[in-house]
Design a protein around this motif. Sequence first.
Motif, PDB file in Angstrom:
ATOM      1  N   PRO A  91      42.684 -18.082  15.509  1.00 26.25           N
ATOM      2  CA  PRO A  91      41.885 -19.308  15.482  1.00 26.25           C
ATOM      3  C   PRO A  91      41.126 -19.469  16.798  1.00 26.25           C
ATOM      4  O   PRO A  91      41.683 -19.304  17.879  1.00 26.25           O
ATOM      5  N   GLY A  92      39.838 -19.737  16.693  1.00 26.11           N
ATOM      6  CA  GLY A  92      38.988 -19.820  17.883  1.00 26.11           C
ATOM      7  C   GLY A  92      38.393 -18.490  18.295  1.00 26.11           C
ATOM      8  O   GLY A  92      37.537 -18.435  19.172  1.00 26.11           O
ATOM      9  N   GLY A  93      38.856 -17.396  17.671  1.00 24.34           N
ATOM     10  CA  GLY A  93      38.328 -16.073  18.004  1.00 24.34           C
ATOM     11  C   GLY A  93      36.876 -15.931  17.575  1.00 24.34           C
ATOM     12  O   GLY A  93      36.443 -16.525  16.594  1.00 24.34           O
ATOM     13  N   ARG A  94      36.138 -15.122  18.311  1.00 24.36           N
ATOM     14  CA  ARG A  94      34.698 -14.976  18.077  1.00 24.36           C
ATOM     15  C   ARG A  94      34.366 -13.614  17.480  1.00 24.36           C
ATOM     16  O   ARG A  94      35.131 -12.665  17.617  1.00 24.36           O
ATOM     17  N   PHE A  95      33.195 -13.550  16.854  1.00 24.90           N
ATOM     18  CA  PHE A  95      32.748 -12.288  16.278  1.00 24.90           C
ATOM     19  C   PHE A  95      31.242 -12.149  16.429  1.00 24.90           C
ATOM     20  O   PHE A  95      30.509 -13.148  16.544  1.00 24.90           O
ATOM     21  N   ALA A  96      30.778 -10.894  16.445  1.00 28.09           N
ATOM     22  CA  ALA A  96      29.350 -10.596  16.484  1.00 28.09           C
ATOM     23  C   ALA A  96      29.116  -9.231  15.856  1.00 28.09           C
ATOM     24  O   ALA A  96      29.738  -8.243  16.252  1.00 28.09           O
ATOM     25  N   PHE A  97      28.239  -9.200  14.861  1.00 34.40           N
ATOM     26  CA  PHE A  97      27.818  -7.966  14.212  1.00 34.40           C
ATOM     27  C   PHE A  97      26.307  -7.843  14.386  1.00 34.40           C
ATOM     28  O   PHE A  97      25.572  -8.781  14.075  1.00 34.40           O
ATOM     29  N   ILE A  98      25.831  -6.707  14.881  1.00 38.27           N
ATOM     30  CA  ILE A  98      24.403  -6.484  15.024  1.00 38.27           C
ATOM     31  C   ILE A  98      24.016  -5.256  14.219  1.00 38.27           C
ATOM     32  O   ILE A  98      24.768  -4.272  14.170  1.00 38.27           O
ATOM     33  N   GLU A  99      22.858  -5.336  13.570  1.00 38.15           N
ATOM     34  CA  GLU A  99      22.454  -4.237  12.702  1.00 38.15           C
ATOM     35  C   GLU A  99      20.944  -4.030  12.735  1.00 38.15           C
ATOM     36  O   GLU A  99      20.175  -5.004  12.767  1.00 38.15           O
ATOM     37  N   ALA A 100      20.522  -2.768  12.738  1.00 33.34           N
ATOM     38  CA  ALA A 100      19.111  -2.436  12.555  1.00 33.34           C
ATOM     39  C   ALA A 100      18.675  -2.961  11.192  1.00 33.34           C
ATOM     40  O   ALA A 100      19.365  -2.771  10.195  1.00 33.34           O
ATOM     41  N   SER A 101      17.531  -3.625  11.161  1.00 39.04           N
ATOM     42  CA  SER A 101      17.131  -4.351   9.960  1.00 39.04           C
ATOM     43  C   SER A 101      15.665  -4.098   9.637  1.00 39.04           C
ATOM     44  O   SER A 101      14.946  -3.453  10.400  1.00 39.04           O
TER      45      SER A 101
END
Length: 198
Positions: free
Chosen positions: A98-108
Amino acid sequence: MGYDLMAGTGEVWPHLLEANPHISQITAVDLSAGMHQLAMKRLHAMRAHRIDFIEDDVLASNLPAASADFVVSTFGLKTFNAEQQRKLAQLTARVLKPGGRFAFIEASDPRGWWLRGLYLFHLKVVLPLVERLLLRGANDFAMIGTYSTNFGDARVFVDMLRAQGLNAEFRKAFFGCATIACGAKPVLGSADMNDAAI
């Protein structure tokens, strides 16, 4: 501690550690132990004490629940179909504290951008040509253009993350040539954390 899913050669680690010096450990999660070992030897020897590794398939993973302060992933989404992306969203929600963060980046695919044609020519023609001429035996760029146009952008994946109870938002980078799904796992009783990002 956090996970870099489909970590590959760990391109994101120097930037992640520089921007977040409080991070004590990044656990790289990937199917290829050999690629990881080669990357550690050639690219990351100076930060090896802060990088752990788990050989694992993120689509059938047993990573422990609520075990990560953050989850990141770079340029792995575009190769997944909708059902596989849904499994990745489920894994992200499960492993985050809980409170943890995420980030996904992708060529689009930057639809609507006036230089889109030139950008796609670079992805579909220039990068594979450079790879064939200079990186014999490599096959990383052969399908990048096709994958990127088929993927579109990260909007659908953002919806999948939200369906798992995560506070997720969609962002564009480089005129939409890359798109980002980022946010956080809610803490019970907390305010909306949609603006949280790594």
